[in-house]
Write a protein that holds these residues in place. Structure first.
Motif, short mmCIF file in Angstrom:
data_model
loop_
_atom_site.label_atom_id
_atom_site.label_comp_id
_atom_site.label_asym_id
_atom_site.label_seq_id
_atom_site.Cartn_x
_atom_site.Cartn_y
_atom_site.Cartn_z
N TYR A 66 0.39 -1.52 0.47
CA TYR A 66 0.08 0.06 -0.19
C TYR A 66 0.96 0.85 0.04
N GLN A 67 1.96 1.31 1.07
CA GLN A 67 2.83 2.41 0.68
C GLN A 67 3.17 2.89 -0.43
N ARG A 68 3.88 1.65 -0.82
CA ARG A 68 4.39 1.79 -2.60
C ARG A 68 3.15 2.25 -3.44
N LEU A 69 2.33 2.09 -3.51
CA LEU A 69 0.90 2.35 -4.23
C LEU A 69 1.08 3.80 -4.24
N HIS A 70 0.96 4.09 -2.50
CA HIS A 70 0.47 5.71 -2.53
C HIS A 70 1.17 6.68 -2.60
N GLU A 71 2.74 5.71 -2.58
CA GLU A 71 3.79 6.93 -3.81
C GLU A 71 3.76 7.20 -4.31
N LEU A 72 3.39 6.50 -5.70
CA LEU A 72 3.14 6.32 -6.71
C LEU A 72 1.98 7.34 -7.08
N MET A 73 1.33 6.97 -6.72
CA MET A 73 0.29 7.93 -6.50
C MET A 73 0.12 9.73 -6.53
N ILE A 74 0.69 9.63 -5.77
CA ILE A 74 1.47 11.19 -5.19
C ILE A 74 2.45 12.10 -5.80
N LEU A 115 -4.22 -0.04 -7.57
CA LEU A 115 -5.14 0.03 -6.07
C LEU A 115 -5.75 -0.88 -5.81
N GLY A 116 -7.53 -0.79 -7.31
CA GLY A 116 -8.29 -1.50 -6.49
C GLY A 116 -8.53 -2.86 -7.23
N GLY A 117 -7.49 -3.27 -8.12
CA GLY A 117 -7.00 -4.60 -8.20
C GLY A 117 -6.36 -5.68 -6.71
N TYR A 118 -6.22 -4.57 -6.19
CA TYR A 118 -4.78 -4.90 -4.84
C TYR A 118 -6.11 -5.16 -4.18
N VAL A 119 -6.58 -4.10 -3.75
CA VAL A 119 -8.06 -4.14 -2.99
C VAL A 119 -8.67 -5.56 -2.82
N TYR A 120 -9.39 -5.68 -4.02
CA TYR A 120 -10.25 -7.08 -4.32
C TYR A 120 -9.87 -8.18 -4.01
N ARG A 121 -8.18 -8.35 -4.43
CA ARG A 121 -7.66 -9.71 -4.19
C ARG A 121 -6.89 -10.10 -2.75
N GLY A 122 -6.97 -8.56 -2.31
CA GLY A 122 -6.67 -8.33 -0.63
C GLY A 122 -5.20 -8.47 0.10
N GLN A 123 -4.26 -7.84 -1.59
CA GLN A 123 -2.84 -7.48 -0.81
C GLN A 123 -2.87 -6.51 -0.49
N VAL A 124 -3.84 -5.27 -0.30
CA VAL A 124 -3.80 -4.24 0.74
C VAL A 124 -4.92 -3.83 1.26
N ASP A 125 -5.26 -3.19 2.24
CA ASP A 125 -5.93 -3.68 3.87
C ASP A 125 -7.02 -2.65 2.90
N ARG A 126 -8.75 -3.19 2.56
CA ARG A 126 -9.16 -2.80 2.07
C ARG A 126 -9.91 -0.83 2.34
N ASP A 131 -9.82 4.94 3.32
CA ASP A 131 -9.42 5.65 4.77
C ASP A 131 -8.67 6.99 4.50
N ALA A 132 -8.21 6.37 3.41
CA ALA A 132 -7.12 7.57 3.12
C ALA A 132 -7.61 8.63 1.99
N TRP A 133 -8.40 7.33 0.72
CA TRP A 133 -8.22 7.80 -0.33
C TRP A 133 -9.87 7.66 -0.41
N HIS A 134 -11.11 7.97 0.01
CA HIS A 134 -11.97 8.06 -0.34
C HIS A 134 -12.94 9.25 -0.77
N HIS A 135 -12.33 9.90 0.12
CA HIS A 135 -12.79 11.70 -0.47
C HIS A 135 -11.98 11.73 -2.07
N PRO A 136 -10.84 12.01 -2.59
CA PRO A 136 -10.71 11.99 -3.94
C PRO A 136 -10.93 10.86 -5.01
N LEU A 137 -11.20 9.65 -4.07
CA LEU A 137 -12.42 8.92 -5.38
C LEU A 137 -13.28 8.85 -5.37
N ALA A 138 -14.17 9.73 -4.13
CA ALA A 138 -15.90 10.76 -4.42
C ALA A 138 -15.46 11.13 -5.22
N ASN A 139 -14.72 12.30 -5.17
CA ASN A 139 -14.35 13.79 -5.95
C ASN A 139 -14.19 13.36 -7.35
#
Length: 183
Positions: A66-74, A115-126, A131-139
Motif C-alpha cells: 500500500y505504501q508503495r502504491l500510495h507513493e506512486l499515486m501522489i 490499487l483497486g485490483g490489490y484491494v480486490y485480491r486482499g493484497q492491501v487493506d481495503r 480511509d485515505a482515499w475515499h474523498h479523492p475517489l468520490a471527487n
C-alpha cells in the motif's frame, strides 16, 4: 561349599528394593509421558509462533504494498494526470489518443485501477485504502466515468473494472475523518 548355595529366601528389604526393575519401568514410563506432553506443547507453541509470524509478515507486506502504491499515486506525474482529468471534465474537452494529456490521465487512472485490483485480491487493506482515499475517489468518480465513456465512444474499450469498483467503494465509504482540529 556353603558359598555355592545362595539363599533363595526373600531379603528383608521392602517391596521397591526387591522390585527395582518394576520401579525403573515406572520411572521410565513417567519420563516418557512427560517428554511426550512437553514435545506436544512445544510443537503447539511453535505452530502458534509460526502462525503469528506469518500473519505479521503478511500485514507488513500488505502495508508495504500500500505504501508503495500510495507513493506512486501522489507523485507529480500522477497528480498531473488527475488534474488534467478534472480540467478536461470541467471543460467538456477530453484529450484524444496521442494528444497532450492522454497518457497522463490514463497513467493516473491505471494507478487507481491497480490499487483497486490489490484491494480486490486482499493484497492491501481495503479499510486503509478507503480511509485515505475515499474523498479523492468520490471527487474523481464523475470525471472518471465521463472519461471512460469518452474513451469507449472513441474505440478504446478498457473497462478498468477494479477502478470502477474502487470508485463505488470510495463513494459509499463512511467518512471517519476527525470532526475538529482541536485536541
Amino acid at each position: 561349599m556353603s558359598a555355592l548355595f545362595i539363599s533363595a529366601a526373600p531379603s528383608a528389604g521392602g517391596f521397591w528394593e526387591n522390585n527395582k526393575d518394576l520401579l525403573a519401568l515406572g520411572v521410565s514410563l513417567l519420563a516418557l509421558i512427560v517428554s511426550l506432553v512437553t514435545a506436544r506443547q512445544n510443537v503447539n507453541t511453535t505452530k502458534e509462533l509460526a502462525r503469528k509470524a506469518s500473519m505479521h509478515a503478511e500485514r507488513m507486506a500488505r502495508s508495504s504494498t500500500y505504501q508503495r502504491l500510495h507513493e506512486l499515486m501522489i507523485e507529480p506525474v500522477a497528480a498531473s494526470g488527475r488534474r488534467k482529468l478534472f480540467l478536461a471534465a470541467r471543460d467538456g474537452q477530453f484529450p484524444g489518443l496521442g494528444d497532450d494529456g492522454w497518457d497522463e490521465i490514463n497513467y493516473s487512472l491505471a494507478l487507481y485501477d491497480t490499487l483497486g485490483g490489490y484491494v480486490y485480491r486482499g493484497q492491501v487493506d481495503r479499510d486503509v485504502v478507503l480511509d485515505a482515499w475515499h474523498h479523492p475517489l468520490a471527487n474523481i468518480a464523475g470525471p472518471v466515468r465521463e472519461f471512460v465513456n469518452y474513451r469507449v465512444q472513441h474505440g478504446v474499450d478498457q473497462p478498468w473494472a477494479y477502478l470502477m469498483q474502487l470508485l463505488v467503494d470510495g463513494e459509499q465509504f463512511p467518512c471517519r475523518c476527525p470532526t475538529s482540529t482541536e485536541r
